[in-house]
Design a protein around this motif. Structure first.
Motif, PDB file in Angstrom:
ATOM      1  N   GLU A 102       3.537  28.293 -18.549  1.00  0.00           N
ATOM      2  CA  GLU A 102       2.849  29.525 -18.169  1.00  0.00           C
ATOM      3  C   GLU A 102       1.855  29.246 -17.038  1.00  0.00           C
ATOM      4  OE1 GLU A 102       0.857  33.131 -20.678  1.00  0.00           O
ATOM      5  OE2 GLU A 102      -0.150  31.192 -20.855  1.00  0.00           O
ATOM      6  N   ALA A 103       1.170  28.107 -17.115  1.00  0.00           N
ATOM      7  CA  ALA A 103       0.164  27.761 -16.111  1.00  0.00           C
ATOM      8  C   ALA A 103       0.757  27.510 -14.733  1.00  0.00           C
ATOM      9  CB  ALA A 103      -0.614  26.532 -16.570  1.00  0.00           C
ATOM     10  N   ILE A 104       2.002  27.007 -14.699  1.00  0.00           N
ATOM     11  CA  ILE A 104       2.638  26.724 -13.401  1.00  0.00           C
ATOM     12  C   ILE A 104       3.640  27.809 -12.998  1.00  0.00           C
ATOM     13  CG2 ILE A 104       2.295  24.237 -13.663  1.00  0.00           C
ATOM     14  CD1 ILE A 104       5.231  23.984 -14.461  1.00  0.00           C
ATOM     15  N   GLY A 105       3.663  28.895 -13.781  1.00  0.00           N
ATOM     16  CA  GLY A 105       4.485  30.046 -13.405  1.00  0.00           C
ATOM     17  C   GLY A 105       5.957  29.934 -13.724  1.00  0.00           C
ATOM     18  N   LYS A 106       6.339  29.127 -14.702  1.00  0.00           N
ATOM     19  CA  LYS A 106       7.750  28.997 -15.078  1.00  0.00           C
ATOM     20  C   LYS A 106       8.110  30.002 -16.173  1.00  0.00           C
ATOM     21  CE  LYS A 106       9.329  24.353 -13.893  1.00  0.00           C
ATOM     22  NZ  LYS A 106      10.018  23.165 -14.432  1.00  0.00           N
ATOM     23  N   ARG A 129       7.239  15.063 -21.608  1.00  0.00           N
ATOM     24  CA  ARG A 129       8.485  15.480 -20.941  1.00  0.00           C
ATOM     25  C   ARG A 129       8.261  16.745 -20.131  1.00  0.00           C
ATOM     26  NH1 ARG A 129      10.904  13.584 -25.889  1.00  0.00           N
ATOM     27  NH2 ARG A 129      10.815  15.678 -26.809  1.00  0.00           N
ATOM     28  N   ALA A 130       7.467  17.663 -20.680  1.00  0.00           N
ATOM     29  CA  ALA A 130       7.175  18.904 -19.950  1.00  0.00           C
ATOM     30  C   ALA A 130       6.350  18.614 -18.697  1.00  0.00           C
ATOM     31  CB  ALA A 130       6.430  19.879 -20.867  1.00  0.00           C
ATOM     32  N   LEU A 131       5.426  17.651 -18.816  1.00  0.00           N
ATOM     33  CA  LEU A 131       4.587  17.284 -17.671  1.00  0.00           C
ATOM     34  C   LEU A 131       5.328  16.400 -16.667  1.00  0.00           C
ATOM     35  CD1 LEU A 131       1.299  16.315 -19.601  1.00  0.00           C
ATOM     36  CD2 LEU A 131       1.657  18.398 -18.259  1.00  0.00           C
ATOM     37  N   LYS A 132       6.427  15.773 -17.139  1.00  0.00           N
ATOM     38  CA  LYS A 132       7.209  14.832 -16.335  1.00  0.00           C
ATOM     39  C   LYS A 132       6.356  13.637 -15.904  1.00  0.00           C
ATOM     40  CE  LYS A 132      10.399  18.375 -14.679  1.00  0.00           C
ATOM     41  NZ  LYS A 132      11.017  19.064 -13.509  1.00  0.00           N
ATOM     42  N   VAL A 133       5.618  13.090 -16.890  1.00  0.00           N
ATOM     43  CA  VAL A 133       4.785  11.909 -16.657  1.00  0.00           C
ATOM     44  C   VAL A 133       4.986  10.943 -17.822  1.00  0.00           C
ATOM     45  CG1 VAL A 133       3.052  13.165 -15.327  1.00  0.00           C
ATOM     46  CG2 VAL A 133       2.798  12.966 -17.826  1.00  0.00           C
ATOM     47  N   ASP A 134       4.534   9.678 -17.618  1.00  0.00           N
ATOM     48  CA  ASP A 134       4.661   8.675 -18.668  1.00  0.00           C
ATOM     49  C   ASP A 134       3.458   8.648 -19.613  1.00  0.00           C
ATOM     50  OD1 ASP A 134       7.135   7.799 -17.728  1.00  0.00           O
ATOM     51  OD2 ASP A 134       6.196   6.432 -16.281  1.00  0.00           O
ATOM     52  N   SER A 135       2.296   9.084 -19.097  1.00  0.00           N
ATOM     53  CA  SER A 135       1.097   9.114 -19.931  1.00  0.00           C
ATOM     54  C   SER A 135       0.201  10.266 -19.493  1.00  0.00           C
ATOM     55  CB  SER A 135       0.332   7.785 -19.837  1.00  0.00           C
ATOM     56  OG  SER A 135      -0.099   7.548 -18.514  1.00  0.00           O
ATOM     57  N   MET A 136      -0.602  10.766 -20.418  1.00  0.00           N
ATOM     58  CA  MET A 136      -1.465  11.905 -20.138  1.00  0.00           C
ATOM     59  C   MET A 136      -2.704  11.471 -19.375  1.00  0.00           C
ATOM     60  SD  MET A 136      -1.357  14.066 -23.740  1.00  0.00           S
ATOM     61  CE  MET A 136      -1.902  12.687 -24.779  1.00  0.00           C
ATOM     62  N   SER A 137      -3.140  12.292 -18.444  1.00  0.00           N
ATOM     63  CA  SER A 137      -4.411  12.074 -17.759  1.00  0.00           C
ATOM     64  C   SER A 137      -5.528  12.488 -18.707  1.00  0.00           C
ATOM     65  CB  SER A 137      -4.485  12.927 -16.497  1.00  0.00           C
ATOM     66  OG  SER A 137      -4.575  14.311 -16.848  1.00  0.00           O
ATOM     67  N   ASP A 162      -9.684  28.026 -23.115  1.00  0.00           N
ATOM     68  CA  ASP A 162      -8.393  28.641 -23.428  1.00  0.00           C
ATOM     69  C   ASP A 162      -7.456  28.621 -22.222  1.00  0.00           C
ATOM     70  OD1 ASP A 162      -8.999  29.162 -26.050  1.00  0.00           O
ATOM     71  OD2 ASP A 162      -9.599  31.238 -25.729  1.00  0.00           O
ATOM     72  N   THR A 163      -8.029  28.672 -21.035  1.00  0.00           N
ATOM     73  CA  THR A 163      -7.241  28.638 -19.796  1.00  0.00           C
ATOM     74  C   THR A 163      -7.206  27.206 -19.264  1.00  0.00           C
ATOM     75  OG1 THR A 163      -7.963  30.882 -19.284  1.00  0.00           O
ATOM     76  CG2 THR A 163      -7.002  29.588 -17.481  1.00  0.00           C
ATOM     77  N   ILE A 164      -6.006  26.664 -19.087  1.00  0.00           N
ATOM     78  CA  ILE A 164      -5.849  25.256 -18.704  1.00  0.00           C
ATOM     79  C   ILE A 164      -6.605  24.929 -17.417  1.00  0.00           C
ATOM     80  CG2 ILE A 164      -4.183  23.516 -17.951  1.00  0.00           C
ATOM     81  CD1 ILE A 164      -2.175  24.693 -19.898  1.00  0.00           C
TER      82      ILE A 164
END
Length: 602
Positions: free
Chosen positions: A389-393, A337-345, A433-435
């Motif tokens: 945090e990675a996308i600045g939200k 839901r946070a990624l707004k996708v149906d499946s993880m890459s 540690d860093t995405i």
């Protein structure tokens, strides 16, 4: 501990009982010469030093080193335990009495490596502190304050049902629990060696009656643990074969043989053909993972993952690795839901595994428990927080708490990261540690990580979970393994034995595994019926007890142990008499305090 004893009047009674004119000490001194009294005085002074904090710890540590150098392994082990604060007084007292028995018997206890091995073998599978646990069971208010359950019932070899005592996993008190259990087991072992019926039982079965009685009382995991340790020590475990032939799919696989191990944990025991077998590369990877834990030395036992084992591996049990529990639960859905996708890459799957793999039970309790109800909840919030945090939200309150807790986790010295290590097929670390610094997943590669957890399978205890994920097909292959040891050590002279389950295949999107998911399933493998029937016949001939048609192998073995009527021979009596004569010659089995050395109460 001394305050608790004082509150119960135990310590006062102990001192008065030994020092009054009519107490055991006075009775034991009656009729002795002045020289003998002087020697007893020196021994008593040493014993009281053993019970003195600080003085006793230093004394015991020094003696432990000296015993080890001289090859007195049993005494050395007790010396080491005696050097542990809190545990020390109880164990050091046990060691002093053991030295008296040993001296009187001409070195019966230190003549080789048998004492520590027999003591360890006879220790209950459910470690509850022995005599220390017995004392705690009489103080339920103290147990409650320590977070110990007061309504637990544990079957024991004596036939009595006891309370939780001082459980092995009591935070900060594991050495005390083990020390108390070891001291108790040592005296039970000595007592058993002086019991003609026990000597006769071991002569016929090759198996100690003390441990057999624990198995007969249905103590959880007792038979499986005894089977493993018995084989480590070269004991005859045929008494347990009617059970072990079903419990274990294979035994004695050479730990240096990667191919045989890979076959056993892969598709060898999959009963029916399946369109989705365990990939060979995963089976080989798990085999090498197993070998690394024992440096390819010793043997591997393959346990049937039926019921509890498969549920734990699939993350569908209360106790299971948090990484696999999160992968098929709400944590993964929250991350999607946070990624707004149906499946993880594949790269997002690395992030999921490295975060969930970093938060085992111990880490959760230390850094996250005050703000989150469960590990899977903390993992879901932390994944969302790291993404934002990675996308600045802007982060919410719970997300800030999750990140703050994560940043308190110590950096792993071997990886230089807080997150768990996730590797590709070639063994390259992809984690960071860093995405943004997570490495690209090579096409077609699976992702592999591991995590420790406490298994409900008593013979495993603290187990290791191997997790290999196909990020494209969204399947996980999970194997559980555990090296059979005592505090990281093998029995003296014993070989490595590691237990492993065949890989369990999980469809983590649907939350199904094995046959229900149309994947490889080893849980239905029934083993070799001919071998099981042969094992039953062997026990029938051994103990003269016939198996009933309606009985399972487990039920038959338990009943056989209870009903066996083995005749005591003259040789058995002679062996006991020789041991008793050596001990009795020093008065350790006669009158006063000596009479209590091997008594049930003591």
């Amino acid at each position: 501990m001394s305050d608790a004893l004082e509150d119960q009047g135990v310590w006062t009674s102990l001192k008065q009982g030994f020092l009054t004119p009519t107490g055991p000490a006075a009775q034991a001194l009656a009729g002795t010469t002045q020289e003998e009294k002087a020697n007893i005085g020196k021994t008593s002074a040493s014993l009281f030093a053993d019970f003195t904090p600080i003085v006793g710890e230093v004394k015991s540590a020094k003696e432990g080193v000296e015993d080890f150098k001289q090859g007195n392994y049993g005494m050395a082990a007790l010396g080491g335990l005696g050097a542990i604060p809190l545990a020390g007084p109880m164990v050091r007292g046990a060691k002093s009495l053991a030295k008296g028995v040993d001296k009187a018997s001409g070195g019966m206890l230190t003549s080789g490596k048998n004492l520590i091995n027999d003591t360890a073998f006879n220790m209950p599978t459910n470690v509850r502190g022995g005599v220390i646990g017995d004392a705690l069971d009489k103080m339920p208010r103290v147990q409650k304050a320590m977070g110990i359950a007061t309504d637990k019932k544990i079957p024991t070899a004596s036939g009595q049902t006891k309370g939780a005592g001082l459980p092995y996993y009591t935070q900060g008190l594991t050495p005390l629990s083990v020390g108390g259990e070891a001291a108790t087991s040592m005296f039970n072992t000595i007592k058993s060696k002086l019991n003609p019926q026990d000597v006769a039982f071991e002569r016929v079965t090759g198996f100690p009656r003390q441990k057999a009685k624990e198995i007969a009382q249905s103590a959880e995991g007792a038979s499986e643990t005894a089977e493993l340790m018995g084989r480590q020590l070269g004991k005859d475990t045929s008494l347990l074969a009617p059970m072990s032939k079903k419990t274990y799919l294979a035994e004695g696989i050479d730990a240096s043989n990667t191919s045989d191990i890979a076959s056993a944990v892969g598709n060898k025991f999959v009963r029916a053909n399946t369109p989705n077998p365990v990939p060979d590369k995963v089976a080989k990877r798990f085999a090498r993972h197993i070998q690394a834990q024992v440096k390819s030395k010793g043997t591997v036992s393959i346990k049937n993952p039926a019921r509890v084992g498969s549920q734990e591996a699939a993350g569908q049990s209360t106790v299971a690795a948090n990484a696999i529990k999160s992968l098929q639960g709400e944590a993964r859905k929250e991350y999607l839901r946070a990624l707004k996708v149906d499946s993880m890459s594949p790269k997002q799957t690395v992030e999921f595994l490295q975060v969930s793999g970093a938060i085992d039970v111990a880490t959760f309790r230390k850094y996250f428990k005050k703000d989150f109800q469960a590990p899977t909840q903390a993992i879901g919030v932390l994944l969302r927080a790291r993404h934002k945090e990675a996308i600045g939200k802007t982060l919410g309150a719970s997300e800030k708490k999750a990140l703050a807790a994560f940043n308190k986790i110590p950096v792993n010295k071997s990886t230089g990261m807080r997150v768990a290590s996730v590797k590709d097929d070639a063994g390259n670390v992809l984690s960071n540690d860093t995405i943004s610094k997570i490495k690209k997943v090579p096409e077609g590669n699976f992702l592999t990580t591991q995590q420790a957890y406490r298994s409900s399978q008593k013979e495993l205890g603290g187990a290791n979970t191997f997790i290999s994920v196909d990020p494209v097909k969204q399947r996980a292959y999970v194997g559980i393994s555990d090296k059979h040891d005592i505090g990281g050590m093998n029995p003296i002279g014993g070989e490595n034995i590691i237990t492993a389950q065949p890989l369990v295949s999980v469809d983590y999107v649907k939350g199904t595994y094995g046959k229900k998911a149309g994947l490889a399933d080893s849980t239905k493998y029934k083993g070799n019926n001919a071998n099981i029937q042969k094992a039953n016949k062997n026990v029938e001939g051994m103990l003269s007890v016939n198996k009933r048609p309606s009985e399972t192998g487990r039920q038959f073995v338990k009943r056989s142990i209870n009903e066996a009527d083995i005749r005591v021979t003259k040789e058995d009596q002679k062996k006991v008499a020789q041991r008793a004569a050596k001990l009795g010659g020093a008065g350790l089995l006669t009158g006063g305090a000596g009479a209590k050395v091997l008594s049930e109460d003591e």
